[in-house]
Design a protein around this motif. Structure first.
Motif, mmCIF file in Angstrom:
data_model
loop_
_atom_site.group_PDB
_atom_site.id
_atom_site.type_symbol
_atom_site.label_atom_id
_atom_site.label_comp_id
_atom_site.label_asym_id
_atom_site.label_seq_id
_atom_site.Cartn_x
_atom_site.Cartn_y
_atom_site.Cartn_z
ATOM 1 N N LEU A 110 0.860 -1.187 0.000
ATOM 2 C CA LEU A 110 0.000 0.000 0.000
ATOM 3 C C LEU A 110 0.895 1.236 0.000
ATOM 4 O O LEU A 110 1.558 1.541 0.990
ATOM 5 C CB LEU A 110 -0.916 -0.015 1.219
ATOM 6 N N GLN A 111 0.934 1.926 -1.132
ATOM 7 C CA GLN A 111 1.810 3.090 -1.270
ATOM 8 C C GLN A 111 1.205 4.347 -0.663
ATOM 9 O O GLN A 111 1.902 5.137 -0.028
ATOM 10 C CB GLN A 111 2.117 3.331 -2.755
ATOM 11 N N LYS A 112 -0.092 4.552 -0.851
ATOM 12 C CA LYS A 112 -0.731 5.771 -0.357
ATOM 13 C C LYS A 112 -2.163 5.460 0.028
ATOM 14 O O LYS A 112 -2.855 4.720 -0.666
ATOM 15 C CB LYS A 112 -0.705 6.869 -1.433
ATOM 16 N N ALA A 113 -2.589 6.003 1.150
ATOM 17 C CA ALA A 113 -3.977 5.894 1.598
ATOM 18 C C ALA A 113 -4.338 7.210 2.277
ATOM 19 O O ALA A 113 -4.116 7.389 3.476
ATOM 20 C CB ALA A 113 -4.148 4.712 2.550
ATOM 21 N N ASP A 114 -4.882 8.131 1.498
ATOM 22 C CA ASP A 114 -5.182 9.479 1.987
ATOM 23 C C ASP A 114 -6.598 9.868 1.584
ATOM 24 O O ASP A 114 -7.213 9.250 0.720
ATOM 25 C CB ASP A 114 -4.196 10.508 1.423
ATOM 26 N N ALA A 115 -7.072 10.913 2.206
ATOM 27 C CA ALA A 115 -8.344 11.491 1.791
ATOM 28 C C ALA A 115 -8.157 12.189 0.452
ATOM 29 O O ALA A 115 -7.049 12.606 0.104
ATOM 30 C CB ALA A 115 -8.843 12.476 2.843
ATOM 31 N N PRO A 116 -9.208 12.311 -0.336
ATOM 32 C CA PRO A 116 -9.073 12.979 -1.637
ATOM 33 C C PRO A 116 -8.671 14.436 -1.488
ATOM 34 O O PRO A 116 -8.901 15.072 -0.456
ATOM 35 C CB PRO A 116 -10.460 12.820 -2.266
ATOM 36 N N ASP A 117 -8.069 14.988 -2.551
ATOM 37 C CA ASP A 117 -7.533 16.340 -2.509
ATOM 38 C C ASP A 117 -8.589 17.423 -2.718
ATOM 39 O O ASP A 117 -8.293 18.601 -2.555
ATOM 40 C CB ASP A 117 -6.451 16.497 -3.587
ATOM 41 N N GLN A 118 -9.806 17.052 -3.108
ATOM 42 C CA GLN A 118 -10.811 18.074 -3.405
ATOM 43 C C GLN A 118 -11.273 18.785 -2.131
ATOM 44 O O GLN A 118 -11.490 18.153 -1.099
ATOM 45 C CB GLN A 118 -12.027 17.451 -4.090
ATOM 46 N N GLY A 119 -11.439 20.117 -2.235
ATOM 47 C CA GLY A 119 -11.993 20.902 -1.143
ATOM 48 C C GLY A 119 -11.103 20.897 0.089
ATOM 49 O O GLY A 119 -9.878 20.845 0.021
ATOM 50 N N ASN A 120 -11.758 20.965 1.254
ATOM 51 C CA ASN A 120 -11.048 20.980 2.532
ATOM 52 C C ASN A 120 -11.051 19.615 3.216
ATOM 53 O O ASN A 120 -10.911 19.530 4.430
ATOM 54 C CB ASN A 120 -11.686 22.023 3.462
ATOM 55 N N VAL A 121 -11.243 18.579 2.414
ATOM 56 C CA VAL A 121 -11.341 17.248 2.999
ATOM 57 C C VAL A 121 -10.024 16.849 3.647
ATOM 58 O O VAL A 121 -9.987 16.295 4.754
ATOM 59 C CB VAL A 121 -11.758 16.231 1.920
ATOM 60 N N VAL A 122 -8.924 17.143 2.957
ATOM 61 C CA VAL A 122 -7.619 16.763 3.493
ATOM 62 C C VAL A 122 -7.352 17.455 4.818
ATOM 63 O O VAL A 122 -6.893 16.831 5.793
ATOM 64 C CB VAL A 122 -6.515 17.073 2.464
ATOM 65 N N ASP A 123 -7.644 18.755 4.888
ATOM 66 C CA ASP A 123 -7.421 19.483 6.140
ATOM 67 C C ASP A 123 -8.289 18.933 7.268
ATOM 68 O O ASP A 123 -7.835 18.807 8.418
ATOM 69 C CB ASP A 123 -7.726 20.972 5.932
ATOM 70 N N ALA A 124 -9.527 18.607 6.940
ATOM 71 C CA ALA A 124 -10.416 18.060 7.968
ATOM 72 C C ALA A 124 -9.889 16.737 8.488
ATOM 73 O O ALA A 124 -9.884 16.478 9.705
ATOM 74 C CB ALA A 124 -11.829 17.897 7.398
ATOM 75 N N PHE A 125 -9.424 15.885 7.581
ATOM 76 C CA PHE A 125 -8.917 14.594 8.031
ATOM 77 C C PHE A 125 -7.590 14.734 8.760
ATOM 78 O O PHE A 125 -7.281 13.943 9.653
ATOM 79 C CB PHE A 125 -8.787 13.641 6.855
ATOM 80 N N ARG A 126 -6.811 15.732 8.402
ATOM 81 C CA ARG A 126 -5.592 15.970 9.167
ATOM 82 C C ARG A 126 -5.928 16.403 10.585
ATOM 83 O O ARG A 126 -5.246 16.007 11.545
ATOM 84 C CB ARG A 126 -4.755 17.041 8.462
ATOM 85 N N ASP A 127 -6.972 17.225 10.725
ATOM 86 C CA ASP A 127 -7.420 17.594 12.071
ATOM 87 C C ASP A 127 -7.875 16.364 12.848
ATOM 88 O O ASP A 127 -7.597 16.242 14.059
ATOM 89 C CB ASP A 127 -8.567 18.602 11.980
#
Length: 373
Positions: A241-258
């Motif tokens: 598994l190379q990458k497992a992240d939230a999608p880059d659209q909108g503020n989703v990444v920031d929310a999941f980082r929080d």
């Protein structure tokens, strides 16, 4: 004498420019009439040459030219053809297989056997043909990236961006060659399908944090089961598994980082509380154990003392029952001894001797404490 073996017919002694088209003279030239070639002599010369194995060599000193002798020896044309056929037969019957390869042997297009590394033999082509493929190397397929195949739906109805790599090798060359039309593409399709199924059974938080190893193991096992059902002849070595992240659209990444930061802070707080618990609880347990031991010691001492007093009373009662007067007198004396032991005493003679006793009153209170008046 004329040479009738010439393919162009007999030559005259005065004919120095012999030609199959005439007498050697140019048309229209003077010196005699034109002559056509002797057809019978031509045919006879050709028969003679075939019976003798080829054209005869011309005599060194004789006149009359002839074609050179191209004889092919005692084997003849059939011998040469046999030698060439034997060479071709051997070249199509012997082949080698490398250490990393396996070879399929097909007889008239039907599978016969699988050969391992080394020098091998087969029936000549086109009776038996071979198909060699590297089976011991590890193949690598990267799935995901920037296309839509990397976006997958989790079990808690979130979208996750997945990039992963599949490492696989050929385990059965016959199945790999005959059972599946495009095995490499089948591996990619099965890998993507298995990953989507496993991701759909897990929640996003676990996928991007702690469950990565469990997910890759589940995908590998599921892929192997499906490929075995297809008889693809493929063994899945590993799924990475190379990458497992939230999608880059909108503020989703920031929310999941929080969310991830909050989870880390929670873990930090839990670890700190656990450290305090490991310090306070053992100390409290030690204090409680000490109090319990002291209470047990006091209880045992009181019980033992009470039992001793009871036993002493029983013994005194037994003596009193046997000799009441003596026992009462003894008890009286022991009590007086206990009461007057710490007190200052003045002993007076009870006999009336007529002498007034002298009491040193100033000495009586000398040993008393100052506060005890």
């Amino acid at each position: 004498m004329p040479d009738n073996n010439s393919p162009w017919g007999p030559k005259g002694s005065g004919d120095k420019g012999g030609s199959p088209w005439g007498n050697g003279k140019k048309p229209g030239a003077t010196g005699g009439p034109d002559r056509s070639p002797d057809l019978d002599n031509v045919i006879e010369g050709f028969k003679t040459r075939v019976r003798s194995g080829g054209p005869r060599r011309p005599n060194k000193g004789g006149g009359g030219g002839g074609a050179p002798n191209f004889s092919i020896g005692p084997f003849g044309p059939l011998g040469i053809a046999a030698v060439i056929g034997a060479v071709l037969l051997i070249s199509t019957s012997v082949y080698t297989v490398d250490q990393t390869e396996r070879a399929l042997v097909l007889r008239f297009g039907d599978y016969v056997r699988t050969e391992g590394p080394g020098l091998k033999f087969k029936l000549p082509s086109p009776i038996e043909t071979t198909y060699k493929q590297e089976t011991e190397i590890i193949r690598k397929d990267a799935i995901g990236g920037n296309d839509a195949s990397s976006l997958m739906l989790t079990g808690d109805e979130n979208i996750v961006d997945i990039d992963f790599t599949v490492l696989w090798r050929i385990s059965d060359l016959a199945d790999y060659y005959f059972e599946v039309d495009d095995p490499a593409e089948a591996v990619r399709a099965v890998a993507e399908s298995a990953m989507r199924e496993v991701i759909g059974r897990n929640e996003l938080e676990g996928i991007i944090t702690t469950d990565r190893l469990a997910i890759t193991t589940s995908v590998r096992d599921l892929m192997q089961d499906v490929l075995n059902e297809y008889k693809a002849g493929v063994r899945v070595v590993e799924v990475q598994l190379q990458k497992a992240d939230a999608p880059d659209q909108g503020n989703v990444v920031d929310a999941f980082r929080d969310v991830v930061d909050a989870a880390q802070e929670r873990e930090t707080t839990i670890n700190q509380a656990t450290a305090v618990q490991n310090d306070v609880v053992p100390r409290a347990r030690g204090d409680a154990s000490e109090i319990l031991q002291q209470a047990e010691g006091y209880r045992d001492s009181v019980i033992a003392e009470a039992k001793g007093e009871a036993e002493r009373f029983n013994l005194i009662y037994e003596e009193y029952r046997q000799a009441p007067v003596v026992t009462r007198q003894r008890m009286y004396l022991e009590t007086i001894e206990e009461v007057y032991a710490p007190a200052e005493k003045i002993i007076l003679d009870s006999n009336d001797s007529g002498v007034v006793p002298y009491l040193p009153l100033d000495k009586l209170g000398a040993n008393r404490p100052r506060g005890g008046q």
